[in-house]
Design an enzyme around this catalytic site. Structure first.
Site, mmCIF file in Angstrom:
data_model
loop_
_atom_site.group_PDB
_atom_site.id
_atom_site.type_symbol
_atom_site.label_atom_id
_atom_site.label_comp_id
_atom_site.label_asym_id
_atom_site.label_seq_id
_atom_site.Cartn_x
_atom_site.Cartn_y
_atom_site.Cartn_z
ATOM 1 N N LYS A 69 -9.264 -4.325 -3.844
ATOM 2 C CA LYS A 69 -8.120 -4.495 -4.734
ATOM 3 C C LYS A 69 -7.624 -5.940 -4.597
ATOM 4 O O LYS A 69 -7.571 -6.474 -3.485
ATOM 5 C CB LYS A 69 -7.016 -3.503 -4.353
ATOM 6 C CG LYS A 69 -5.817 -3.502 -5.306
ATOM 7 C CD LYS A 69 -4.811 -2.398 -4.946
ATOM 8 C CE LYS A 69 -3.621 -2.392 -5.900
ATOM 9 N NZ LYS A 69 -2.638 -1.334 -5.578
ATOM 10 N N SER A 97 -1.074 1.818 -9.256
ATOM 11 C CA SER A 97 -1.435 0.460 -9.560
ATOM 12 C C SER A 97 -2.891 0.113 -9.252
ATOM 13 O O SER A 97 -3.397 -0.880 -9.757
ATOM 14 C CB SER A 97 -0.540 -0.501 -8.767
ATOM 15 O OG SER A 97 -0.769 -0.369 -7.387
ATOM 16 N N SER A 109 0.014 4.791 -5.677
ATOM 17 C CA SER A 109 -0.933 3.860 -6.304
ATOM 18 C C SER A 109 -2.388 4.026 -5.910
ATOM 19 O O SER A 109 -3.260 3.432 -6.534
ATOM 20 C CB SER A 109 -0.506 2.414 -6.034
ATOM 21 O OG SER A 109 0.588 2.072 -6.843
#
Lengths: 484, 482
Positions: free
Chosen positions: A76, A151, A175
């Protein structure tokens, strides 16, 4: 080969069916082929990945490989990576190249894992749809008109489409779990403090936690073996012994006591989703688990409490983005105030600004007690609710998200609805507990996740239950059309 | 109207750690800009603070030295504001639950009385960097070497009533932190600085007047100066029927004035909240007791001991114990001088101190060590040299010519105590000065003491100062009688 799990790839590498360079090229090809449509990567690290793959092959040839050596894993874009752009999904950091590696990245590098690319995400991890990214929305491979969740939407989409066999994510209010649910993969949010936050760009420090996003619980266990552990550079990381997360995977779950919070199955939950989750729980019962209804009476307070605490911390955490030392700086500032206002005004997107303003407001003199302090008190109540419930049951089960993947742009102008969709995930962050989302079926061809919440540091048990569930079901094996 | 001044001080003492409060970067002063700032000090995305345990121990030491409470639990908070030399956009400080609460301190006033000043709290925090406005055209340079340097902010009660009390308080804190070796006390380098809160009220009124805060005063002299001109300014306004504005004012020593920096309305709302990156500090009772047992002797105790042990005056003891290094120097000197305390005190407060002042040297940089001075005093005491000759010896030692014994030897400064040799000199001078002898003998007794000076001077000249003055005096008196 690209349909393989981490565990399968590990075996393939170990038995020389393929080497890391070949494997890395294969995934790089897929990334390049599909990223244009899915937009799940901000950066694809072709050069670095191949160099790491070659190094990994040498390690393996020298007999120094660990299980994940040579396997590509996507990161990420919230984890700082030395020499590679770390944008956090924001224009603010579009030009930022970190001079150091996050602890998670350091551990991955030490294990010989190939960093294939940096995945797209909601800006500064603020969002539940991946639509707030400066780099554009990510598409859900199950239906490219829908969002992947957020997210960690880029990571979830990339793993679901098998552009990367696994990825890292971070979870502040859901997330990891919500995008895992919406994309039909497995996502584990570890206990707060289990995985170091050092080098993970902070959104809400007391809630943020990194973790694995994988095809299976077994893969999540393999990744946890690499990334979990105390880090002296993170004062909030836990000095608690680390398990070998794979050893309990095959234990029987006969006699397991599951709590079903009545607040998680009430109004607000789509009945089709409820059905999937109930079927999932029935599978667990077939494996010997027993269920009982429990209460988590303060659940409805979790959203308001979360949306005070998280913005409060974010308003302060994001103050360092001021255009002075790194990140976006406006053109020709006329004075200091202009430098601040325009650099931040131009560098941050709408949702980030909204949360900074909420956060600054709730911490202001005269409002602190009514908002921030009250929210902290609610946080204690929520933690107590879970502790009371977990005296009677081993784990808590329920849906991960209130619905399946929603349409792109459907909720972007309705932040309140978007916030409310985090109902089942945020309380877990407020309490700091570990939780996992596993694929539990489909509604209208869109994946549904089931969430299992455990007690502090019981990741091994959650992984064991999830693995046993995945031994008995096939939902996690489904691959979206066009990506087989 | 008669006015009463109310003063409270906030002192920032930089803690003498090797590394910063939340990072491993070094704290040494004077390095090239931005060479002592690591990723944590720069506030790069993703970095986290880790508390340097040393600062906690130092703060506890200070708390115990001022008889303060050390709460079991203390927390760090973020003080949020934007400034270019504040890298994170917040300063990690303490707000609720500081590490040291409620203590007190005795100060000596000029009239010899003592006064107790309350210390409200002392808390730990990180320093900011420095903005450099010169040398960058219309831009500002930022040096983050100082960012993250540990500070102990010591906040007093509004207990002081004039500038002299404020200075006495500040000196006392300065002395204590140096005794504890938790701060180097260097005011030029900014290691010890203070802000003063000043307000006026009509004498007899209980309620405080509106205060102003005078910022960043970095010498004892400036504290006194800044407070006194602020008192004048406030009285002028009040007597003209005006009102004091609550504001922060900057002291300008060059112009000898204070001027407004920002008013209360412009003041920041710092939005304090507990720093989620740092755990609360838990302090065990055993740790406190361990530190207490290891505390060094503090100024007041040392002063009393000097009075008792060395029979020094209150004043001398005060001077010698104000700085730990001076007290240590004194004790070493006395022990070398075989217990000669009074002479040691006089030499340290007199000749040594004057020489140090002349060259702006600290006692730790003195070319004459305590052993050297003690060795010289030993020679005064055993009559090898006179006090007058000792000044020559001291000067030679100061100039690096060796220790007292070798200087006395090489320069032949040994005092003449042989009565026969002195008698010859006395006889000589009496024979050669018939007029003076006559004058002396004719004078009334009370004037003779003065007239004898002539003969002593002659003899000392003849002997190049080496004749024992006491013996010379006695012999002269004897011989001039007839």
């Amino acid at each position: 080969m690209h349909q393989s799990t981490l565990a399968q790839l590990s075996t393939a590498l170990e038995s020389n069916q393929i080497n890391s360079e070949e494997l890395t090229r294969l995934y790089l090809e897929r990334c390049k082929q599909f990223n244009e449509s899915l937009n799940c990567f901000i950066t694809i690290n072709e050069e670095l990945a191949l160099a790491q793959a070659n190094a990994a092959d040498k390690l393996r040839a020298a007999g120094n490989a660990s299980p994940l050596t040579g396997i590509p894993i996507a990161q990420k874009d919230i984890f700082c990576t030395k020499g590679i752009k770390t944008s956090c999904g924001s224009k603010m950091l579009d030009n930022f190249i970190a001079p150091y590696d996050a602890t998670v990245i350091e551990k991955m590098n030490a294990a010989g894992i190939v960093n294939i690319g940096k995945t797209n995400m909601d800006e500064f991890a603020m969002g539940s749809s991946n639509e707030t990214s400066f780099y554009g929305a990510v598409k859900n491979p199950w239906d490219q008109d829908t969002v992947p969740g957020g997210s960690s939407g880029g990571s979830a989409s990339a793993v679901a489409a098998r552009l990367s066999p696994a990825a890292t994510g971070t979870d502040t209010g859901g997330s990891i779990r919500q995008p895992a649910s919406l994309c039909g993969i497995t996502g584990l949010k570890p206990t707060y403090g289990r995985v170091s936050r050092y080098g993970m760009i902070a959104f809400a420090s007391s809630l943020d936690q990194g973790g694995p996003m994988t095809q299976t619980a077994e893969d999540a266990a393999l990744m946890m073996n690499v990334i979990a552990g105390f880090d002296e550079r993170d004062s909030t990381s836990a000095e608690h012994p680390v398990d070998d997360y794979t050893t309990k995977l095959n234990d029987s779950i006969d006699g397991l006591k599951i709590g079903l919070p009545k607040e998680y199955f009430g109004e607000g939950l789509d009945s089709n989703i409820a059905k999937c989750v109930e079927d999932g729980i029935k599978e667990l019962e077939k494996l010997g688990a027993t269920c009982k209804e429990i209460e988590l009476p303060n659940t409805e307070l979790s959203i308001p409490a979360y949306y005070v605490v998280a913005p409060a911390e974010c308003s302060s955490n994001l103050s360092r983005f001021d255009g002075v030392r790194f990140g976006h700086r406006c053109e020709d500032p006329k004075d200091l105030s202009d430098l601040y206002c325009r650099s931040r005004g131009e560098g941050f997107g709408k949702e980030v600004k909204r949360r900074i303003m909420i956060g600054a407001y709730v911490l202001s003199a005269g409002y602190y007690d009514a908002y921030y302090l009250k929210a902290q008190q609610i946080r204690h109540l929520i933690r107590d609710d879970f502790q009371n419930a977990l005296k009677d049951v081993d784990v808590i089960a329920g849906p991960t998200a209130t619905g399946t993947a929603f349409k792109l742009n459907e909720m972007i102008d309705d932040p309140i609805s978007m916030y409310l969709s985090d109902l089942y995930t945020v309380s877990v962050n407020l309490a700091g507990l570990p939780a996992i989302s596993v694929p539990a079926g489909f509604v209208n061809n869109l994946p549904v996740g089931m969430q299992l919440i455990g007690n502090y540091f019981e990741e091994s048990r959650l992984l064991n239950i999830a693995h046993q569930f995945q031994q008995a079901t096939d939902h996690h094996k489904a691959i979206p059309g066009g990506f087989e | 109207m008669e006015w009463e001044t109310v003063i409270g001080l906030e002192i920032h003492a930089q803690l003498a750690t090797k590394s910063k409060i939340f990072s491993g970067a070094p704290t040494a002063y004077g390095a090239e800009p931005n060479t002592q700032a690591c990723a944590v000090d720069l506030g790069l995305p993703g970095v986290l603070p880790v508390l340097n345990e040393q600062v906690v121990l130092m703060a506890i030491k200070f708390g115990l030295a001022i008889d303060a409470e050390i709460p079991e639990r203390s927390i760090f908070a973020r003080k949020n504001y934007f400034y270019p030399d504040l890298p994170k956009g917040y300063q990690i400080s303490q707000f609720e639950l500081p590490i040291v609460s409620r203590g007190n301190l005795e100060i000596q006033l000029e009239d010899g009385t003592t006064k107790t000043v309350g210390v409200t709290r002392a808390h730990l925090e990180e320093d900011a960097g420095k903005s450099m406005h010169e040398g960058f055209g219309d831009q500002t340079g930022i040096d983050l070497n100082r960012a993250g340097t540990p500070l102990l902010e010591i906040v007093s009660e509004p207990d002081m009533r004039n500038a002299k009390e404020a200075v006495a308080y500040m000196k006392k804190i300065h002395s204590i932190v140096r005794y504890l070796e938790i701060c180097d006390g260097n005011m030029q380098e900014g290691s010890f600085r203070c802000d003063a809160n000043v307000s006026m009220r009509p004498k007899g009124q209980e309620e405080f007047g509106t205060r102003t805060e005078l910022k960043n005063i970095n010498s004892f002299r400036f504290v006194e100066q800044a407070i006194n001109i602020e008192i004048e300014r406030q009285i002028d306004i009040l007597e003209d029927g005006g009102k004091i504005t609550q504001e922060t004012r900057l002291f300008d020593p060059d112009k000898n004035e204070t001027r407004s920096m920002r008013s209360k309305e412009e003041a920041n709302d710092y939005r304090y909240f507990p720093d989620p990156d740092l755990l609360p500090v838990q302090i065990e009772a055993e740790l406190i007791e361990k530190i207490r047992s290891e505390l060094p002797e503090l100024p007041n105790a040392k002063k009393q001991r000097f009075i008792d042990q060395f029979k020094l005056s209150d004043y001398d003891s005060g001077v010698l114990t104000a700085q730990k290094e001076i007290a240590d120097y004194f004790e070493t000197c006395v022990s070398t001088a075989e217990g000669e305390a009074k002479l040691s005190a006089n030499w340290i407060a007199g000749e040594l101190s004057a020489s140090l002042n002349k060259e702006s040297k600290d006692i730790t940089e003195s070319p004459v060590s305590a052993e050297m001075l003690g060795g010289m005093i030993k020679r005064i005491k055993d009559d090898t040299i006179s006090g007058k000759i000792a000044k020559q010896v001291f000067e030679a030692m100061w100039n690096g010519e060796g220790d007292a014994d070798s200087i006395i030897e090489s320069k032949g400064l040994k005092q003449v105590t042989d009565t026969g040799a002195i008698e010859i000199l006395v006889d000589d001078v009496i024979t050669n000065s018939p007029d003076q002898v006559a004058q002396y003998q004719a004078a009334p007794e009370e004037k003779q003491g003065k007239l004898i000076g002539y003969f002593v001077g002659q003899i000392m000249k003849q002997s190049q100062g080496k004749a024992n003055p006491k013996q010379v005096n006695e012999l002269l008196k004897e011989k001039l009688k007839s």
